[in-house]
Design a protein around this motif. Structure first.
Motif, PDB file in Angstrom:
ATOM      1  N   GLY A 204       0.802  -1.215   0.000  1.00 50.58           N
ATOM      2  CA  GLY A 204       0.000   0.000   0.000  1.00 50.58           C
ATOM      3  C   GLY A 204       0.835   1.266   0.000  1.00 50.58           C
ATOM      4  O   GLY A 204       0.295   2.364  -0.039  1.00 50.58           O
ATOM      5  N   SER A 205       2.167   1.123   0.047  1.00 49.23           N
ATOM      6  CA  SER A 205       3.029   2.307  -0.011  1.00 49.23           C
ATOM      7  C   SER A 205       3.045   2.871  -1.422  1.00 49.23           C
ATOM      8  O   SER A 205       2.935   2.135  -2.401  1.00 49.23           O
ATOM      9  N   THR A 206       3.244   4.174  -1.501  1.00 50.94           N
ATOM     10  CA  THR A 206       3.408   4.776  -2.815  1.00 50.94           C
ATOM     11  C   THR A 206       4.874   4.692  -3.235  1.00 50.94           C
ATOM     12  O   THR A 206       5.768   4.488  -2.412  1.00 50.94           O
TER      13      THR A 206
ATOM     14  N   ALA B 239       6.676   7.105  -4.129  1.00 47.60           N
ATOM     15  CA  ALA B 239       7.411   8.206  -3.489  1.00 47.60           C
ATOM     16  C   ALA B 239       7.959   7.747  -2.142  1.00 47.60           C
ATOM     17  O   ALA B 239       9.104   8.045  -1.779  1.00 47.60           O
TER      18      ALA B 239
ATOM     19  N   TYR C 120       4.339  10.561 -11.614  1.00 46.41           N
ATOM     20  CA  TYR C 120       4.175  11.210 -10.307  1.00 46.41           C
ATOM     21  C   TYR C 120       4.205  10.085  -9.264  1.00 46.41           C
ATOM     22  O   TYR C 120       3.227   9.356  -9.097  1.00 46.41           O
TER      23      TYR C 120
ATOM     24  N   CYS D 271       4.029  10.015  -6.157  1.00 50.74           N
ATOM     25  CA  CYS D 271       3.112  10.093  -5.018  1.00 50.74           C
ATOM     26  C   CYS D 271       1.739   9.519  -5.359  1.00 50.74           C
ATOM     27  O   CYS D 271       0.927   9.303  -4.475  1.00 50.74           O
ATOM     28  N   LEU D 272       1.469   9.327  -6.651  1.00 48.69           N
ATOM     29  CA  LEU D 272       0.157   8.813  -7.062  1.00 48.69           C
ATOM     30  C   LEU D 272       0.203   7.342  -7.438  1.00 48.69           C
ATOM     31  O   LEU D 272      -0.797   6.778  -7.874  1.00 48.69           O
ATOM     32  N   ARG D 273       1.383   6.717  -7.307  1.00 49.37           N
ATOM     33  CA  ARG D 273       1.498   5.340  -7.771  1.00 49.37           C
ATOM     34  C   ARG D 273       1.758   4.390  -6.609  1.00 49.37           C
ATOM     35  O   ARG D 273       2.694   4.597  -5.828  1.00 49.37           O
ATOM     36  N   LEU D 274       0.927   3.376  -6.498  1.00 50.10           N
ATOM     37  CA  LEU D 274       1.143   2.368  -5.460  1.00 50.10           C
ATOM     38  C   LEU D 274       2.237   1.396  -5.909  1.00 50.10           C
ATOM     39  O   LEU D 274       2.327   1.043  -7.093  1.00 50.10           O
TER      40      LEU D 274
ATOM     41  N   PRO E 256      -4.731   6.569  -6.700  1.00 44.71           N
ATOM     42  CA  PRO E 256      -4.992   5.133  -6.810  1.00 44.71           C
ATOM     43  C   PRO E 256      -6.135   4.658  -5.919  1.00 44.71           C
ATOM     44  O   PRO E 256      -6.555   3.513  -6.023  1.00 44.71           O
TER      45      PRO E 256
ATOM     46  N   LEU F  73       2.182  11.479   2.547  1.00 45.82           N
ATOM     47  CA  LEU F  73       3.287  10.520   2.505  1.00 45.82           C
ATOM     48  C   LEU F  73       3.209   9.556   3.684  1.00 45.82           C
ATOM     49  O   LEU F  73       3.496   8.364   3.544  1.00 45.82           O
TER      50      LEU F  73
ATOM     51  N   GLY G 188       0.746   7.228   2.927  1.00 51.23           N
ATOM     52  CA  GLY G 188       1.256   6.389   1.841  1.00 51.23           C
ATOM     53  C   GLY G 188       2.329   5.428   2.288  1.00 51.23           C
ATOM     54  O   GLY G 188       2.953   4.774   1.460  1.00 51.23           O
ATOM     55  N   GLY G 189       2.603   5.368   3.612  1.00 46.99           N
ATOM     56  CA  GLY G 189       3.501   4.347   4.134  1.00 46.99           C
ATOM     57  C   GLY G 189       4.827   4.853   4.668  1.00 46.99           C
ATOM     58  O   GLY G 189       5.655   4.061   5.115  1.00 46.99           O
TER      59      GLY G 189
END
Lengths: 100, 446, 386
Positions: A19-21, A23, A66, A68-71, B40, B132, B135-136
């Motif tokens: 689930g982390s991006t 980024a 980008y 920050c928008l991609r898992l 996403p 962020l 986001g992990g």
């Protein structure tokens, strides 16, 4: 929640939480200068939400994503511009993880 | 439920509180709904990856999952070349979306103001570090200074310890008297912000500094410290991250491309959330910064109206619409009161205009320093002559900054709304020709 | 400025050049611009400085103009992004290579530096071009530039000689030497130069001008992707044909490392919106020649309007039937190249000097019927045609 996956940041394997991006993966890899501005200033993510374009990097061979928008997905290959520029200067694209 | 427009097609752009509500309300009213978001996941900035998810968020996201509303994640709007049509990028490919009615729920972004060092890695937005963290990003043991303005500072500062961070100081530029008035103005409002306020005031009384703002971020390749200033002193705090933003500015690019009237920085809407562009509705932050409650109320009204308002503006509005919308209209009125309190409570102090030095970068994409803007008369003039706003973010960051610093409204939104590969625009026309059924639901591979 | 000698309408690069040259002759010049400096076709265009050889008059004007550019290039500000990259005309097949051979011979016979490239030379010069091309023609002294700062620079020179530039001023109507402004004011001068591009039509209805819409796209930085302005030899068909719609491959490397991608031409369009069918064709054409282009990002697309005359030559000189009014418009796709020549020729004619090249092919009076030609040449046109 606690499952982790492996991705590659500039060729180096990195463990991130599912689930982390992308980024986040770059930051976890210890890279905080994602790219260089036109005059060479180091830059990292600013907005975290797909607005500022500062976090863009090459993902799975596609430039200017980008991050920050991609898992992250298992095996994702992320290459930052700074690494690419450095590798380009050395004439060694493989080392940067950007080679296709 | 709707006997009038059983197959009206509605596209909702943005899957935050406003867009989710709009999509679900429109669906409940009988419309065929497509919801798109660049992220996403659904939930918008506020609900994305919640930790833990709020009850209302969990409920709406659950309803979205269980509904036939088509949700296109990772879908970015590229252009709106003519009424009823949007060109989007989805999974790297062009996708045409057709609509009878469109609901804009594009949310807001943070306002960033330039000061020396603000471009260093690890200086990011308040919502930025939160995104962020959601986001992990592991912040265990990291020192995060939170600065800027607005209620988000407190709620983020209160949540950062959950990710392991220490927050040595929260610097709010607004004065204490403004903040007290804000707190008093909140008495009647439910929601998270008052909770966060209480939490922050209770847990960290010594760390919260009103009338305080950052004047310089230090570091070479990355941030190492920040210098803060208040009326009587200046001091430097070592830190790993500086989370700094000065309130919000709405995402208006699509609305402007569609020709919606924008007044004083916000999209003009009527009682039914209709913009001045035919068949285009708008809800949430683009109509006025007011948070999730306001966004949900407006989203519900917009979704219902988009589904049920008759084509002919002179036809009577159905009783059905009136009765369904009534509770949302009442809630919206209460929220508008909060929005006004919010607007009055965090005025940006004029000293912030003096923070950038002549050599301080204003446009980050093109490295345009403040001094290069000397002699320019407007945003467009500076764009043409000095490359302001010419880069990847297309002025989304420096536009709000120069509006505050120099009083220039941003002009001339141009497609693509976000950068796209050449191959996508080269294939766009073909994608349309292939698309015999205008509703994307029937496209293969989705 | 209370009583200007000359008013120039339009602060695009053509108006700026006219103002600069007129002020050099000692005229007190007032420049009026509806938007901001260099914001119309000057901002929308590609910014090439090229010698074109479709016909004699075009060749004469563009060669003269390029000479003027080369003379001042070293003075241009950095923001003008002057890049003397040359133009590489790409020949897709032997037929086009033959055409290139003919062009090369002509350029050389006229003293312009040009080289015919074999296929091997072509790929050495531009390795990113698709395989299978026949060769090309390299015209050495052509350049690309970013025009809005050039317009500003020209106006700055004019200002230093006492000119005044007012932006955000719209002219509503033009009656002889009297201008009525949108704000109700009126202004007067002995000489009014209309240099408002396609918008000149609004001020002088009936001008032989047609807006010809063009689309452009610019990419993110990709330094070293190409090294010359690249144009397909078929470009001339697109530029000089009168088809309702046409596209041609034209890519420029900009000083920033970005690539500017053109070109398209459309008659009968007045809205600024992107026409995706045409944009797709234009970009696909570019990808056909430069396959690697497909992966670069497009930051912006936009449209602009060329002011096209029936013979694709500009209108430079006194306006027929209008006392005191002169024209500097109708440059179609060559306004950037020819701007410096236009200002010089116009100033020469106004001052009664013999221009550096024969101005007759560009005289607005050429579109009058033979019958009323004699009666309608205004007094101000009492100049020395040779």
């Amino acid at each position: 929640m606690s499952t982790s996956i492996e991705v590659f940041v500039n060729s180096a394997p990195v463990e991130v939480k599912a689930g982390s991006t992308a980024a986040v993966a770059i930051l976890v890899a210890g890279v905080d200068a994602f790219r260089l501005s036109p005059s060479g200033q180091p830059r990292g993510p600013l907005c975290g939400m797909g607005i500022c374009a500062e976090c863009r990097a090459t993902i799975d061979g596609v430039a200017n994503q980008y991050t920050c928008l991609r898992l992250c997905h298992p095996g994702m290959r992320i290459c930052t511009e700074v690494a690419a520029a450095g590798a380009g200067a050395r004439g060694d694209a493989r080392e940067s993880g950007c080679s296709e | 439920m709707s006997d009038l427009h059983p197959s009206r097609e509605i596209v909702v752009v943005g899957a935050g509180p406003a867009g989710l509500q709009a999509a679900l309300a429109a669906h409940d009213a009988g419309a065929r709904v497509t919801l798109v978001d660049a992220s996403p996941e659904a939930g918008g900035q506020i609900w994305r990856g919640g930790h833990p998810p709020s009850r209302i968020a969990a409920r709406l996201l659950g309803r979205l999952r269980d509904s036939p509303v088509q949700f296109l994640r990772g879908c970015t709007i590229v252009d709106a070349p003519k009424p009823g049509q949007l060109l989007a990028m989805h999974d790297g490919n062009p996708l045409w979306l057709s609509y009878h009615r469109l609901v804009l729920a594009t949310g807001a972004r943070e306002r960033f103001l330039p000061f020396p060092g603000w471009t260093l890695p690890n200086v990011l937005g308040v919502g930025g570090i939160q995104a962020l963290a959601k986001g992990g990003l592991d912040l265990a043991g990291k020192r995060v200074v939170v600065a800027g303005s607005g209620p988000l500072l407190l709620s983020v500062a209160a949540s950062l310890p959950l990710y392991g961070a220490q927050v040595p100081v929260i610097a709010e530029q607004a004065s204490l008297s403004h903040l007290v008035r804000f707190a008093l103005g909140l008495r009647y409002l439910p929601g998270k912000i008052p909770e966060a306020l209480q939490l922050a005031w209770r847990l960290q009384p010594l760390r919260f500094q009103a009338a305080t703002y950052p004047v310089r971020a230090h570091g070479d390749m990355r941030l190492t410290a920040v210098t803060l200033r208040s009326a009587d002193r200046e001091w430097t705090v070592d830190c790993d991250y500086l989370a700094c933003a000065f309130g919000f500015v709405p995402n208006l690019e699509l609305a402007e491309l569609l020709g919606c009237t924008v007044r004083e920085g916000f999209v003009v809407v009527d009682n039914w959330q209709q913009t001045t562009a035919p068949d285009v509705y708008c809800a949430g932050e683009p109509t006025g910064i007011g948070g999730a409650e306001k966004a949900m109320a407006e989203g519900a009204v917009a979704g219902l109206a988009a589904a049920l308002l008759p084509e002919d503006a002179n036809s009577p509005v159905s009783r059905n619409l009136h009765s369904q919308a009534a509770p949302h209209l009442a809630r919206r009125a209460r929220c508008h009161h909060f929005a006004q309190v919010l607007e009055r409570s965090f005025p940006l102090r004029p000293e912030l205009r003096d923070l950038p030095l002549p050599e301080t970068t204003v446009c980050r994409c093109e490295d345009v320093p403040l001094i290069h803007l000397e002699g320019c008369s407007s945003w467009r003039d500076a764009k043409l002559q000095r490359r302001l706003g010419m880069g990847h973010c297309q002025g989304r960051v420096c536009g709000a900054a120069t509006e505050f610093l120099l009083g220039w409204p941003m002009q001339s939104v141009r497609p693509p709304l976000s950068p796209v590969p050449v191959r996508l625009l080269a294939a766009a026309a073909l994608a349309k020709a292939d698309d015999s059924n205008p509703h994307p639901q029937t496209r293969p591979g989705q | 400025m209370k009583h200007p000698d000359a008013i120039v309408i339009g602060a695009g690069i053509v108006g700026a050049s006219c103002a600069e040259r007129l002020s050099a002759d000692g005229q007190r010049v007032l420049v009026l611009e509806a938007e901001v400096v260099g914001s119309g076709a000057t901002a929308a265009g590609m910014g090439h400085v090229v010698v074109m050889d479709d016909n004699e008059a075009e060749f004469a004007l563009t060669r003269y103009a390029r000479q003027l550019w080369l003379e001042c290039a070293h003075q241009l500000p950095a923001a003008a992004e002057w890049e003397p990259v040359g133009t590489l005309w790409v020949a897709a097949d032997d037929e086009e290579l033959d055409a290139a051979r003919g062009k090369c011979a002509f350029y050389r016979s006229q003293g312009c530096r040009a080289d015919l490239l074999s296929a091997q030379d072509l790929y050495r010069a531009e390795p990113k071009l698709r395989p299978g091309l026949a060769g090309g023609l390299l015209v050495h002294d052509d350049a690309v530039t970013y025009p809005p700062p050039v317009a500003a620079w020209l106006l700055e020179r004019a200002r230093n000689r006492g000119a005044e530039v007012r932006t955000g001023v719209r002219v509503q109507a033009l009656e002889g030497g009297t201008l009525r402004l949108m704000n109700g004011d009126s202004l007067q001068a002995g000489l009014v130069v209309v240099a408002a591009g396609a918008a000149s039509l609004r001020l002088i209805p009936g001008l032989p001008l047609q807006p010809r819409k063009g689309h452009l796209a610019i990419t993110d930085r990709a330094p070293g992707f190409v090294h010359h302005q690249l144009v397909e030899l078929g470009y001339l068909k697109s530029a000089h044909g009168s088809a309702l719609e046409s596209v041609a491959f034209n890519v420029q490397p900009r000083a920033t490392g970005q690539l500017l991608i053109g070109s398209s031409r459309q008659f009968g369009q007045t809205g600024a919106e992107i026409h995706h069918a045409l944009l797709s064709r234009m970009l696909q054409r570019a990808i056909d020649y430069l396959p690697g282009l497909a992966d670069l990002s497009i930051l912006r697309t936009w449209t602009g309007f060329r002011a096209a005359t029936p013979d694709k030559l500009p209108l430079i000189g006194p306006a027929p039937d209008r006392e005191q009014v002169w024209l500097a418009t109708g440059h179609e796709g060559l306004g950037i190249t020819t701007s410096l020549a236009t200002g010089q020729i116009l100033a020469d004619l106004v001052a009664g000097r013999t221009p550096g090249i024969d101005p007759t092919p560009y005289a607005p009076a050429r579109f009058l019927s033979a019958e009323d030609e004699r009666s309608s040449i205004p007094e101000a046109a009492d100049v020395h045609f040779h």
